[in-house]
Design a protein around this motif. Structure first.
Motif, short mmCIF file in Angstrom:
data_model
loop_
_atom_site.label_atom_id
_atom_site.label_comp_id
_atom_site.label_asym_id
_atom_site.label_seq_id
_atom_site.Cartn_x
_atom_site.Cartn_y
_atom_site.Cartn_z
N THR A 53 30.32 7.85 5.57
CA THR A 53 30.87 6.65 5.86
C THR A 53 32.60 6.44 5.65
N LEU B 161 34.50 2.46 -8.24
CA LEU B 161 33.55 2.03 -7.06
C LEU B 161 32.25 2.48 -7.55
N ASP C 35 33.86 14.98 -5.04
CA ASP C 35 34.28 15.24 -3.65
C ASP C 35 33.07 15.47 -2.60
N GLY C 36 32.80 14.38 -1.90
CA GLY C 36 31.64 14.57 -1.10
C GLY C 36 31.65 15.46 -0.14
N GLY D 142 31.29 3.63 -1.78
CA GLY D 142 31.93 2.46 -1.70
C GLY D 142 31.11 1.30 -2.50
N SER D 143 31.05 0.08 -1.64
CA SER D 143 30.24 -1.03 -2.33
C SER D 143 28.76 -0.53 -2.71
N GLN E 40 25.60 0.02 2.09
CA GLN E 40 24.87 1.21 2.96
C GLN E 40 23.83 2.13 2.33
N GLY F 83 30.48 8.86 0.34
CA GLY F 83 31.42 7.58 0.54
C GLY F 83 30.39 6.19 0.16
N GLN G 207 39.82 0.34 -0.40
CA GLN G 207 38.55 0.78 0.26
C GLN G 207 37.98 -0.42 0.93
N THR G 208 36.99 -0.26 2.13
CA THR G 208 36.50 -1.56 2.65
C THR G 208 34.87 -1.27 2.66
N GLU H 189 30.86 9.23 -4.26
CA GLU H 189 31.94 8.56 -4.36
C GLU H 189 32.93 9.18 -5.11
N ARG H 190 34.08 9.19 -4.40
CA ARG H 190 35.02 10.14 -5.41
C ARG H 190 35.97 9.12 -6.03
N ILE I 73 38.54 11.54 2.09
CA ILE I 73 39.66 12.54 1.48
C ILE I 73 39.06 13.68 0.75
N1 SAH Z 1 29.59 2.78 2.78
C1 SAH Z 1 30.43 1.90 2.18
C2 SAH Z 1 31.83 1.92 2.87
C3 SAH Z 1 32.71 3.04 2.22
S1 SAH Z 1 34.28 3.18 2.71
C4 SAH Z 1 29.96 0.37 1.89
O1 SAH Z 1 28.83 0.25 2.63
O2 SAH Z 1 30.58 -0.09 1.20
C5 SAH Z 1 34.54 4.53 2.33
C6 SAH Z 1 34.12 5.31 0.96
O3 SAH Z 1 34.41 6.63 0.91
C7 SAH Z 1 35.25 4.78 0.07
O4 SAH Z 1 34.78 4.08 -1.04
C8 SAH Z 1 36.05 6.03 -0.34
O5 SAH Z 1 36.57 5.96 -1.79
C9 SAH Z 1 35.06 7.01 -0.31
N2 SAH Z 1 35.49 8.54 -0.01
C10 SAH Z 1 36.55 9.07 0.49
N3 SAH Z 1 36.54 10.31 0.47
C11 SAH Z 1 35.51 10.70 0.14
C12 SAH Z 1 34.97 11.97 -0.46
N4 SAH Z 1 35.61 13.11 -0.21
N5 SAH Z 1 33.94 11.89 -1.20
C13 SAH Z 1 33.41 10.78 -1.57
N6 SAH Z 1 33.77 9.70 -1.32
C14 SAH Z 1 34.69 9.69 -0.47
#
Ligand code: SAH
Length: 213
Positions: free
Chosen positions: A150, A111, A133-134, A87-88, A91, A85, A58-59, A106-107, A206
């Motif tokens: 995101t 993370l 699952d978001g 992630g880190s 945001q 999402g 992920q990023t 977050e899934r 996803i």
């Molecule tokens: N906003 C984050 C960027 C996240 S990248 C930041 O500032 O770091 C996108 C993230 O969405 C990843 O961590 C990924 O695991 C998550 N993600 C993907 N599909 C998801 C879902 N269905 N539900 C929740 N999180 C999801």
């Protein structure tokens, strides 16, 4: 490393020069220590003008994109936000500075746990995180004034359109893998109005109402 100086430069060169104008957004970016949200070996690049890997494939998005999405949400301070999402958590922290409450999903468990640790360290009491699952949203807490996704989806997940309050706004990268259109969605009289913002590239969303695994 003089992170404060790098942060100031990031705000001036990457945000102000590219027309991010909301003063509250600029203040949040000036305050939040982005280097806390990136892996140790990448801290040197924490304020650079590109996305960075955060593990689990992920990023963390480029600072400008985070700022642009935040600015489009038009936050005054009283909003209840749903973020998909975590992630880190960078945001999320920006949103927590600018709104009343942030519900973030977050899934990937590792993370989510890392992000929770940083929220605790920074003392954000207005952030709630869920591992799930978001694309299903957070029904118990709906409706939301704002929703931010995101990760990229070929369609707007249906449960999220239902959980957006009348008059609310959502921002998301809409499209297939490798290339999407950042899109603002506004709910007016029960209808969704879509406005394209710019091209972008996000990792896939996803889930049941996003991309298949
Ligand atoms: N906003 C984050 C960027 C996240 S990248 C930041 O500032 O770091 C996108 C993230 O969405 C990843 O961590 C990924 O695991 C998550 N993600 C993907 N599909 C998801 C879902 N269905 N539900 C929740 N999180 C999801």
């Amino acid at each position: 490393m003089d992170y404060a100086a790098l942060r100031k430069k990031m705000v001036e060169e990457q945000l102000i020069l590219r027309q991010i104008k909301d003063q509250r957004v600029l203040e949040a970016f000036s305050k939040i220590e982005r280097h806390r949200f990136v892996p140790e070996e990448l801290k040197i690049n924490a304020y650079a003008d590109f996305p960075l890997p955060i593990g689990e494939w992920q990023t963390i998005s480029q600072p400008y994109i985070v700022a642009l999405m935040t600015e489009y949400l038009g936050l005054g301070g009283s909003e209840k936000i749903l973020e998909i999402g975590t992630g880190s958590g960078y945001q999320t922290a920006i949103l927590a500075e600018l709104a009343k409450e942030v519900y973030t999903i977050e899934r990937v468990e590792t993370l989510a746990k890392k992000a929770q640790t940083i929220f605790d360290e920074l003392g954000y009491t207005n952030v709630k995180i869920k591992i799930s699952d978001g694309t299903l949203g957070w029904q118990e807490e709906a409706p939301f004034d704002r929703i931010i996704i995101t990760a990229a989806s070929p369609r707007i997940p249906l449960p999220l359109t239902e959980q957006l309050r009348e008059g609310g706004k959502m921002i998301l990268p809409l499209g297939e893998s490798f290339s999407q259109i950042l899109t603002l969605v506004e709910k007016k009289n029960g209808e969704l109005k879509l406005t394209p913002v710019c091209g972008c590239v996000f990792v896939p969303l996803i889930g049941k109402y996003g991309c298949p695994k």
